[in-house]
Design a protein around this motif. Structure first.
Motif, mmCIF file in Angstrom:
data_model
loop_
_atom_site.group_PDB
_atom_site.id
_atom_site.type_symbol
_atom_site.label_atom_id
_atom_site.label_comp_id
_atom_site.label_asym_id
_atom_site.label_seq_id
_atom_site.Cartn_x
_atom_site.Cartn_y
_atom_site.Cartn_z
ATOM 1 N N TYR A 244 2.764 -33.340 80.953
ATOM 2 C CA TYR A 244 2.881 -34.500 80.056
ATOM 3 C C TYR A 244 3.953 -34.934 79.095
ATOM 4 O O TYR A 244 4.731 -35.983 79.101
ATOM 5 N N VAL A 245 4.286 -33.798 78.292
ATOM 6 C CA VAL A 245 5.446 -33.996 77.273
ATOM 7 C C VAL A 245 6.628 -34.066 77.827
ATOM 8 O O VAL A 245 7.674 -34.595 77.415
ATOM 9 N N PHE A 246 6.974 -33.245 79.046
ATOM 10 C CA PHE A 246 8.085 -32.895 79.553
ATOM 11 C C PHE A 246 8.693 -34.378 80.112
ATOM 12 O O PHE A 246 9.833 -34.554 80.050
ATOM 13 N N ALA A 247 7.739 -35.175 80.512
ATOM 14 C CA ALA A 247 8.125 -36.430 81.223
ATOM 15 C C ALA A 247 8.767 -37.348 79.999
ATOM 16 O O ALA A 247 9.559 -38.481 80.403
ATOM 17 N N ARG A 248 8.659 -36.956 78.672
ATOM 18 C CA ARG A 248 9.477 -37.824 77.599
ATOM 19 C C ARG A 248 11.077 -37.622 77.837
ATOM 20 O O ARG A 248 12.038 -38.269 77.181
ATOM 21 N N ARG A 249 11.561 -36.470 78.187
ATOM 22 C CA ARG A 249 12.931 -36.226 78.732
ATOM 23 C C ARG A 249 13.732 -36.137 77.545
ATOM 24 O O ARG A 249 14.647 -36.867 77.533
ATOM 25 N N ASN A 250 13.413 -35.340 76.482
ATOM 26 C CA ASN A 250 14.466 -34.947 75.310
ATOM 27 C C ASN A 250 14.301 -33.668 74.827
ATOM 28 O O ASN A 250 13.253 -33.099 75.397
ATOM 29 N N GLU A 251 15.132 -33.331 74.249
ATOM 30 C CA GLU A 251 15.140 -31.768 73.884
ATOM 31 C C GLU A 251 14.168 -31.321 73.142
ATOM 32 O O GLU A 251 13.338 -30.382 73.330
ATOM 33 N N ALA A 252 13.380 -32.162 72.178
ATOM 34 C CA ALA A 252 12.181 -32.018 71.468
ATOM 35 C C ALA A 252 11.159 -31.456 72.266
ATOM 36 O O ALA A 252 10.241 -30.856 72.431
ATOM 37 N N ALA A 253 11.091 -32.749 73.528
ATOM 38 C CA ALA A 253 9.915 -32.515 74.435
ATOM 39 C C ALA A 253 10.110 -31.432 75.369
ATOM 40 O O ALA A 253 8.825 -30.394 75.445
ATOM 41 N N PHE A 254 11.253 -30.917 75.690
ATOM 42 C CA PHE A 254 11.433 -29.848 76.465
ATOM 43 C C PHE A 254 10.966 -28.506 75.553
ATOM 44 O O PHE A 254 10.397 -27.627 76.365
ATOM 45 N N GLN A 255 11.156 -28.230 74.409
ATOM 46 C CA GLN A 255 10.780 -27.380 73.627
ATOM 47 C C GLN A 255 9.356 -27.083 73.474
ATOM 48 O O GLN A 255 8.347 -26.214 73.490
ATOM 49 N N GLU A 256 8.631 -28.369 73.483
ATOM 50 C CA GLU A 256 7.002 -28.608 73.190
ATOM 51 C C GLU A 256 6.643 -27.978 74.625
ATOM 52 O O GLU A 256 5.545 -27.519 74.762
ATOM 53 N N ALA A 257 7.266 -28.463 75.573
ATOM 54 C CA ALA A 257 6.597 -28.018 77.081
ATOM 55 C C ALA A 257 6.562 -26.757 77.516
ATOM 56 O O ALA A 257 5.741 -25.953 77.930
ATOM 57 N N ALA B 10 19.958 -26.619 78.994
ATOM 58 C CA ALA B 10 21.511 -26.132 79.433
ATOM 59 C C ALA B 10 22.535 -27.316 79.725
ATOM 60 O O ALA B 10 23.407 -27.607 79.237
ATOM 61 N N LEU B 11 21.814 -28.138 80.409
ATOM 62 C CA LEU B 11 22.558 -29.335 81.098
ATOM 63 C C LEU B 11 22.722 -30.486 79.901
ATOM 64 O O LEU B 11 23.611 -31.162 80.211
ATOM 65 N N TRP B 12 21.650 -30.696 79.182
ATOM 66 C CA TRP B 12 21.638 -31.593 78.111
ATOM 67 C C TRP B 12 22.600 -31.300 76.808
ATOM 68 O O TRP B 12 22.569 -31.713 75.998
#
Length: 627
Positions: free
Chosen positions: A335-348, A377-379
């Protein structure tokens, strides 16, 4: 309470017309006493919301004092009219000591669409049979039935067999569908029937998993989640949604979770005619929810008259039982990954790590971890996350080598490790397992085919990704970049404009436009896009510098080269603008040693055109594997 809609309300095979005070099923007009009609209108107008008994009685009997038994009898009559059964809850759920909730999926529809429903006389017998079959399925929610009701479960099981045989006869007897075959579907966001808004992640997760299951079916085009989530909470007519997504049918449904018990209802509707084709309810435990999803997916394929191969059926049901709390954590991560930003990736990452701590054999959570590290890595975070992405992708595949998403993540890791042939093999395997995976098509085109200079193939893959996910901004922007690398400037520009028309603040499109204007010598527009890109990326200092020195390009790039010497990609371009080829080559050598992700584009990046032919540059291309 929300006022009842003046539009017609459609649910299952029924259409409720408030103005005409009519309830119809196909051509059939169902007679309802006034109070029963008012009860249905109040419940359907507030679908998914619990209506307190006093509130409902005040709506149905305004300015009249009645006993609670009057309401109970009215609901009983309504259930009989809807063929819902006294203890059934396909449409109306009883919340003991509190009230009632309408649990069917309701959509607003226009008067003209109601008339088209009436015209489908041939559907009448089929709809009745399918309603009986779906009603029988409801008795499987055995965790919530009393001992007295268990006899009904046995009876229902026999009814399912009878209805199944009848359905087989019906399909063979009715001949070809005059509306043509259904070869493309969209699963609209499943409605959460929980009164807890914090359970929204669960319904979204169920939507995502159902899309993933259906996407494995080779003969069926399935729209990706990015596009369908934009219809969450909307009441657009289904024919319009069908046109916008380019699909023949949609799946609508709802999710109800109570502890570790889950109920999924789903219905299949042809978009062109708003024709209801099929509806069922499925009940089970959270630990078996993936098998539950597989049953829904298989039923949908039967509804669109597709036959699953043995391999496809085995993949659908291959998932093992997961720890319920681990699966819940996984859904929160998605659910949080879908926000697609660095903070969301870390939370996921936090959620996925908790999931695998509870269940070390949870392949989906390892794939989720790999996706997070790959995108970090890509971002812009650099190569330091690639080993983590690699380890988690391999762990997911060790547990389940049929997991298409893990093959895609491993393919991306191979690209960043410059193992091009291994990457291509993984992309091919991912698309063999899931031909409808928009991200796999996107990454294959954008991360491998484009960088290798195979431009026609890259454009074809990104066009396929766009067809599967037509409203995805990043896929549309990447398609524009594929055109740009191929030297097709006009279609590239049109793609960028299309993306910015949908979201003027979408950063990748501004970056791509900057490159486009730079290659065409349009300095003023290039500087505007560079400043906007810096502003959106959270670098107001660079944006201010660009705006201040836009008319002094030499000073501007001297300052950028000085301030951003540690950011190799930015510094390489600035030094090339200043004619410092030796410095640019030295920075590229440093980028090679650091395995900077942007190096994968060195063969095709037009900004590096001035270095091509230089022996040192060609040696770098060879070492990256792009000679």
């Amino acid at each position: 309470m929300r006022e009842p809609s003046k539009s017609c309300l459609a649910f299952g095979p029924y259409v409720l017309a408030p103005v005409e005070r009519e309830l119809r099923s196909g051509e059939e007009r169902i007679q309802l006493p006034p109070r029963v009609f008012d009860t249905l209108l109040a419940l359907a107008s507030n679908a998914g919301r619990l209506l307190d008994k006093n509130e409902l009685m005040a709506r149905v009997w305004p300015e009249t004092v009645v006993e609670e038994n009057n309401l109970n009898q009215t609901v009983c009559l309504l259930r009989k009219a809807l063929r819902d059964g006294e203890n059934g809850a396909r449409y109306i759920e009883t919340v003991p000591k509190r009230g009632y909730r309408f649990v069917g999926v309701v959509r607003e529809t226009g008067k003209a669409e109601v008339r088209s429903e009436k015209a489908e006389v041939s559907l009448k017998a089929e709809v009745r049979s399918e309603k009986a079959e779906a009603g029988a399925q409801n008795y499987h929610f055995t965790k919530f039935v009393s001992r007295r009701a268990r006899l009904a479960v046995v009876t229902a099981a026999l009814l399912i067999v009878v209805c199944g045989l009848a359905a087989m006869w019906r399909v063979s007897a009715r001949g070809p569908d005059t509306n043509g075959p259904i070869r493309s579907v969209a699963v609209l966001p499943l409605q959460s029937l929980s009164s807890d808004p914090n359970q929204e992640y669960f319904a979204d997760g169920m939507t995502d998993e159902l899309i993933t299951d259906l996407a494995q079916i080779r003969e069926l085009k399935v729209v990706s989640k990015t596009s369908i989530m934009q219809y969450k909470g909307t009441r657009k007519p289904l024919p319009q949604i069908g046109r916008e997504l380019g699909v023949d049918a949609v799946v609508e449904g709802s999710v109800l979770r109570s502890g570790d018990q889950v109920r999924i209802t789903a219905q299949l509707i042809r978009t062109a005619t708003d024709r209801h084709l099929w509806a069922k309810a499925y009940d089970g435990d959270l630990k078996n929810v993936l098998t539950l999803q597989a049953s829904v997916a298989e039923a949908i394929t039967e509804g669109v008259r597709l036959s699953l191969s043995n391999e496809e059926r085995n993949r659908l049901y291959a998932a093992h039982e997961f720890d319920p709390q681990a699966y819940d954590l996984y859904l929160r991560g998605r659910y949080v990954f879908a926000r697609r930003n660095e903070a969301a990736f870390q939370e996921a990452i936090g959620y996925y790590k908790q999931a695998v701590a509870r269940d070390p054999n949870f392949s989906l959570a390892y794939a989720g971890l790999s996706d997070c590290y790959t995108l970090l890595a890509l971002w812009g975070a650099g190569y330091r996350y690639v080993p983590e992405a690699d380890a988690n992708a391999r762990k997911a595949l060790e547990l389940d080598d049929t997991l298409a998403e893990a093959h895609t993540s491993l393919a991306a890791v191979h690209v960043l490790d410059w193992k091009w042939s291994d990457a291509e093999a993984e992309f091919h395997r991912a698309l063999e397992l899931n031909p409808n995976d928009a991200q796999a098509h996107q990454w294959y085109g954008n991360l491998l085919l484009g960088p290798m200079g195979r431009h026609r193939e890259a454009i074809a893959e990104l066009q396929r990704a766009r067809d599967l996910d037509p409203l995805s901004l990043v896929i549309n922007a990447d398609l524009g970049y594929a055109y740009f690398l191929a030297g097709e400037d006009e279609p590239a520009f049109q793609q960028y404009q299309k993306v910015l028309a949908s979201d003027p603040s979408f950063l990748p499109a501004h970056f791509d436009l900057m490159l486009y204007y730079g290659q065409r010598g349009m300095h003023e527009q290039e500087m505007q896009e560079l400043a906007e890109d810096a502003r959106l990326a959270g670098n107001p200092e660079l944006a201010a510098t660009v705006e201040r020195l836009a008319n002094q390009p030499k000073r501007l790039f001297e300052e950028i080269a000085r301030k951003y010497a540690g950011s190799n990609g930015v510094a390489v371009d600035a030094n090339l603008r200043l004619g410092n080829k030796a410095k640019a080559l030295a920075l590229l050598e440093r980028s090679y040693e650091a395995r900077e992700p942007f190096m994968i584009y060195m063969k095709v990046n037009p900004e590096l055109a001035g270095l091509r032919g230089d022996p040192a540059f060609e040696e770098l291309e060879r070492k990256v594997g792009l000679e």
